[in-house]
Design a protein around this motif. Structure first.
Motif, PDB file in Angstrom:
ATOM      1  N   ARG B  25      23.062 -53.385   4.255  1.00 23.17           N
ATOM      2  CA  ARG B  25      21.617 -53.213   4.283  1.00 23.17           C
ATOM      3  C   ARG B  25      21.040 -53.180   2.871  1.00 23.17           C
ATOM      4  O   ARG B  25      20.061 -53.838   2.575  1.00 23.17           O
ATOM      5  CB  ARG B  25      21.311 -51.884   4.953  1.00 23.17           C
ATOM      6  N   SER B  28      21.101 -56.624   1.290  1.00 22.95           N
ATOM      7  CA  SER B  28      20.073 -57.586   1.702  1.00 22.95           C
ATOM      8  C   SER B  28      18.690 -57.128   1.254  1.00 22.95           C
ATOM      9  O   SER B  28      17.834 -57.961   0.961  1.00 22.95           O
ATOM     10  CB  SER B  28      20.126 -57.823   3.203  1.00 22.95           C
ATOM     11  N   LEU B  29      18.481 -55.813   1.154  1.00 23.17           N
ATOM     12  CA  LEU B  29      17.206 -55.345   0.601  1.00 23.17           C
ATOM     13  C   LEU B  29      17.062 -55.828  -0.835  1.00 23.17           C
ATOM     14  O   LEU B  29      15.994 -56.262  -1.262  1.00 23.17           O
ATOM     15  CB  LEU B  29      17.138 -53.819   0.633  1.00 23.17           C
ATOM     16  N   ASN B  32      16.401 -59.539  -1.112  1.00 23.08           N
ATOM     17  CA  ASN B  32      15.202 -60.011  -0.446  1.00 23.08           C
ATOM     18  C   ASN B  32      14.016 -60.191  -1.376  1.00 23.08           C
ATOM     19  O   ASN B  32      13.069 -60.876  -1.044  1.00 23.08           O
ATOM     20  CB  ASN B  32      14.843 -59.022   0.655  1.00 23.08           C
ATOM     21  N   GLY B  33      14.037 -59.573  -2.542  1.00 24.24           N
ATOM     22  CA  GLY B  33      12.909 -59.698  -3.455  1.00 24.24           C
ATOM     23  C   GLY B  33      11.759 -58.794  -3.092  1.00 24.24           C
ATOM     24  O   GLY B  33      10.775 -58.702  -3.791  1.00 24.24           O
ATOM     25  N   ASP B  34      11.897 -58.076  -2.007  1.00 21.49           N
ATOM     26  CA  ASP B  34      10.835 -57.194  -1.555  1.00 21.49           C
ATOM     27  C   ASP B  34      11.442 -55.819  -1.379  1.00 21.49           C
ATOM     28  O   ASP B  34      11.707 -55.376  -0.286  1.00 21.49           O
ATOM     29  CB  ASP B  34      10.284 -57.725  -0.227  1.00 21.49           C
ATOM     30  N   PHE B  35      11.671 -55.193  -2.492  1.00 20.27           N
ATOM     31  CA  PHE B  35      12.456 -53.962  -2.495  1.00 20.27           C
ATOM     32  C   PHE B  35      11.523 -52.772  -2.324  1.00 20.27           C
ATOM     33  O   PHE B  35      10.547 -52.643  -3.052  1.00 20.27           O
ATOM     34  CB  PHE B  35      13.191 -53.882  -3.835  1.00 20.27           C
ATOM     35  N   PRO B  36      11.769 -51.903  -1.333  1.00 17.73           N
ATOM     36  CA  PRO B  36      10.865 -50.769  -1.129  1.00 17.73           C
ATOM     37  C   PRO B  36      11.238 -49.570  -2.016  1.00 17.73           C
ATOM     38  O   PRO B  36      12.278 -49.580  -2.665  1.00 17.73           O
ATOM     39  CB  PRO B  36      11.084 -50.426   0.333  1.00 17.73           C
ATOM     40  N   LYS B 128      10.371 -58.548 -11.025  1.00 13.08           N
ATOM     41  CA  LYS B 128       9.193 -58.275 -11.830  1.00 13.08           C
ATOM     42  C   LYS B 128       9.011 -56.772 -12.070  1.00 13.08           C
ATOM     43  O   LYS B 128       8.256 -56.377 -12.929  1.00 13.08           O
ATOM     44  CB  LYS B 128       7.957 -58.820 -11.130  1.00 13.08           C
ATOM     45  N   LEU B 180      11.463 -45.506   2.045  1.00 18.46           N
ATOM     46  CA  LEU B 180      12.429 -45.852   3.076  1.00 18.46           C
ATOM     47  C   LEU B 180      13.561 -44.825   2.977  1.00 18.46           C
ATOM     48  O   LEU B 180      14.198 -44.700   1.942  1.00 18.46           O
ATOM     49  CB  LEU B 180      12.956 -47.261   2.824  1.00 18.46           C
TER      50      LEU B 180
END
Lengths: 388, 374
Positions: B25, B28-29, B32-36, B128, B180
């Motif tokens: 998990r 893949s987080l 994903n480039g969209d890390f919470p 970024k 998260l």
């Protein structure tokens, strides 16, 4: 770095590197659903919205105090109101927003707030702009999370609010209205934000899930609402995290998923049925809810024939629970729910049990050791159940 | 020579030896480039930090392993200067705000805003945003946590937070609802056995499965502790067999001794003797909570079943007292000065609570043995 000075090459390199992140610009700011843009979009606070909408026309606004539980749309409302009043050009110069992340001691109230409050309005907007937005002749100061301001800072506000009331309106936003000192509260008209009712929350969540192309399994929305009890922001974050987890797990297995997901965002078609489901269990896991089996095991351990015999069984379950990292507060909360709604326990015992719960809760809030606290709770409850 | 714990620490997500679905998990987080924002919680020694370091490596590549230690000076509103250490790489920062006690709010506000307001300069960087890892997040004061709230929303394009905590109880709800939650459970005894076997094999030590199993049982599902015990056993003995005793740490041995003494005799004289030992433990910087807890669990097996619930009750009671007694008023300037001292000398009040527990225990036991309730 041979091509360091070759700006074009660098830009190209950046474009390829940044490609993955620029693909999902709407989700980049960490919030699945942005804050509502206008008052109309605020969910389920009809009374407040009606009053505020009327003020939009009359171009007069009282000082305001918004209070209510978290995630009910207080900050969203005031921001949306400010946007409707001033429009994008003026909002910077007419609205000052301060929250708990800013220093808000008495010195700030004396300087920054006061300075902003006494600025006379300048740069009147053009007539065309005024046609689109009301642009009333006052500024707004939003003090978000005002209940974390000190008493002194609050009392320093009193005079400022009165003196400059011609050109400045204050809006205090807080969770606990009791933490706002009386003189301030009496200067504001109060708006209570009630927690969202089930129907509204459900509709909103389904709407968001639909818009974002998240495939919700049976009972997932109900689980969301149970875990978040009325806090819409919490529910949305849970939904978002769940969508991410499910989406990315699928992503790891097949790499082409990313593109399919992006297309799926704007149109929910039949071919989208392949997206993995967000199930109730995933949502509970994200919310940190202890699984029912674990709680059930603890309850079983607590009910042996004689007092004292319980120790071994209870100690084992509790040790495992602590090692598994379940949060003590959550355990206490869920255990409480289970025991209180168990009709097999006579009321007299329930009275005693609730006393124990309240004491343990206080200890946990004070930061006591979780292992000892839960063990104590379980043993005492078990003792009460055994009838001593 | 490095300790086993550091030497064999997994460096990447692939090398982690348990909770594979969690690692998948995290991976893949990261990809994903969209890390919470993350809030990682679990008991100590479960591998929270190891996982986070591995995740960071997955995010940014090997560059995160080049770390340096910065010392920064912050100024509080009362013009007091604070020194604060930051562990940083090019891509991430690691801070322990609870180091500065009641002033953690200042650090959180100043530092995070500063980081958040600067953009990543290196355009070829993979992400970024910068990551700030906050250790011991459950020890953050309420004020500091409140200060985090908006920062997390406002600056999320430039900044991701990873909070590490032992439990989520002390973390305010708004933070929980913005992150998260990632639960890292302690490894099971079997998983610990596996790790010990692998480590032992790579060190070319003779294997003793029985010993491994005993260590796994003793360590309370704390992998760090298990590895330290494992190393201690092999360091102290030439030949290691299944029967080799595991040496307990000194303080634990002393507490076991105290427990024996308490059981043997219940008199005021005995309390005096115990007091000396308790002082000894406290001056060696063993946290009072640990003392009380260990003592309780050492006493429990030695007493009658009917008494166990009572003993636990009083233990929890006095633990709470200790907690209340040693927390200082946030406003107090003098306390701020004392905080430095307290780190060396724990507040003297603690001894009362520990002693009270000992006395209480003796009384319970005595009255039970005499069969009188007094």
């Amino acid at each position: 770095m041979a091509n360091f000075f070759d700006i074009r090459a660098r830009a190209a390199a950046a474009a390829t590197n940044g490609a993955s992140s620029s693909k999902v610009p709407s989700k980049d700011n960490g919030q699945l659903q942005p804050r509502p843009k206008s008052l109309k979009d605020v969910t389920a606070q009809d009374h407040t919205i009606n009053v505020l909408q009327r003020t939009l026309q009359s171009s007069n606004l009282p000082h305001m105090l918004f209070y209510g539980p978290p995630g009910t749309g207080k900050t969203s409302t005031i921001l949306a109101l400010a946007k409707e009043l001033y429009g994008p050009e003026l909002i910077k110069s007419r609205v000052l927003e301060l929250n708990a992340s800013d220093e808000r001691g008495i010195s700030i109230v004396r300087q920054k707030v006061k300075d902003f409050a006494r600025i006379q309005l300048s740069h009147p907007p053009s007539a065309a702009y005024r046609e689109r937005f009301p642009c009333p002749p006052y500024k707004i100061i939003v003090l978000d999370e005002a209940d974390s301001m000190t008493q002194d800072a609050q009392s320093a506000l009193r005079r400022t609010m009165e003196t400059y009331s011609k050109i400045t309106r204050f809006c205090l936003v807080c969770n606990y209205v009791t933490r706002i000192i009386d003189p301030l509260a009496s200067r504001c008209s109060k708006f209570r934000f009630k927690s969202l009712d089930q129907v509204n929350a459900k509709r909103r969540l389904e709407e968001i899930a639909n818009n974002e192309g998240v495939n919700m399994g049976d009972g997932a929305v109900e689980a969301l609402m149970k875990c978040s009890d009325g806090d819409l922001r919490k529910a949305i974050t849970f939904l978002q995290s769940a969508a991410r987890l499910v989406g990315v797990i699928g992503d790891a297995s097949e790499h082409t998923k990313q593109d399919a997901d992006d297309d799926g965002g704007d149109a929910m078609d039949l071919d989208n049925s392949g997206t993995p489901l967000v199930t109730a269990r995933i949502i509970e896991e994200i919310a940190g809810v202890v699984p029912d089996e674990t709680i059930e095991k603890l309850i079983q351990a607590m009910q042996p024939p004689a007092k004292g015999m319980a120790y071994q069984a209870v100690a084992k379950v509790v040790t495992d629970m602590v090692a598994d990292g379940w949060s003590a507060t959550q355990v206490v909360l869920q255990l409480y729910g289970r025991i209180l709604f168990n009709d097999a326990i006579p009321d007299k015992q329930k009275n005693k049990i609730v006393m124990v719960f309240s004491e343990i809760d206080k200890r946990l809030v004070d930061g006591s050791d979780e292992h000892l606290a839960i063990l104590d709770l379980a043993l005492r409850v078990s003792g009460i159940l055994a009838g001593t | 020579m490095a300790l086993l714990v550091d030497k064999h620490r997994p460096r990447s997500l692939q090398q982690l030896s348990y909770h594979h679905d969690l690692s998948a998990r995290l991976r893949s987080l990261a990809q994903n480039g969209d890390f919470p924002h993350l809030l990682v919680y679990g008991p100590s020694g479960a591998g929270k930090k190891t996982r986070i370091v591995a995740t960071l490596k997955e995010l940014y590549g090997p560059g995160v392993e080049k770390i340096k230690i910065d010392s920064r000076v912050f100024q509080t509103t009362a013009n007091r200067k604070l020194e604060f250490n930051i562990v940083a790489s090019v891509y991430h920062l690691e801070i322990t705000p609870s180091d500065v006690g009641n002033y953690d709010r200042v650090v959180v506000q100043d530092l995070l805003k500063e980081v958040a307001q600067t953009q990543q300069v290196d355009i070829s960087a993979r992400q970024k945003f910068k990551v700030v890892v906050i250790n011991e997040a459950d020890h953050l004061s309420r004020d500091a946590q409140a200060a985090l709230r908006r920062t997390m929303e406002k600056y999320s394009p430039n900044l991701r937070l990873i909070l590490l905590a032992n439990s989520t109880s002390n973390i305010i709800a708004p933070i929980k609802s913005r992150t998260l939650l990632v639960r890292v459970a302690a490894p099971t005894e079997e998983e610990i056995c596996n790790v010990l076997r692998v480590v032992g094999a790579s060190e070319r030590w003779s294997e003793a499965p029985g010993l491994n199993r005993r260590i796994a049982k003793e360590c309370g599902r704390n992998l760090r502790r298990a590895l330290l015990m494992f190393e201690a056993v092999y360091a102290q003995n030439e030949r290691v067999t299944d029967k080799t005793p595991i040496p307990p740490p000194d303080w634990e041995a002393l507490i076991a001794q105290i427990a024996d003494e308490i059981i043997a005799e219940h008199t005021p004289q005995r309390i005096l003797q115990v007091r000396a030992k308790l002082y000894d433990l406290l001056t060696h910087c063993i946290p009072p909570t640990t003392i009380l807890k260990t003592l309780t669990f050492k006493l429990i097996p030695k007493i009658d079943d009917a008494l166990k619930a009572d003993v636990i009750m009083w233990s929890a009671f006095y633990e709470h007292r200790i907690r209340l007694g040693s927390v200082s008023d946030p406003v107090n300037e003098i306390e701020g000065f004392l905080t430095a001292l307290t780190r060396i000398f724990p507040p003297q009040k603690v001894i009362f609570h520990l002693e009270a527990f000992v006395a209480k225990f003796m009384r319970i036991l005595e009255s039970y043995l005499m069969g009188i309730d007094f």
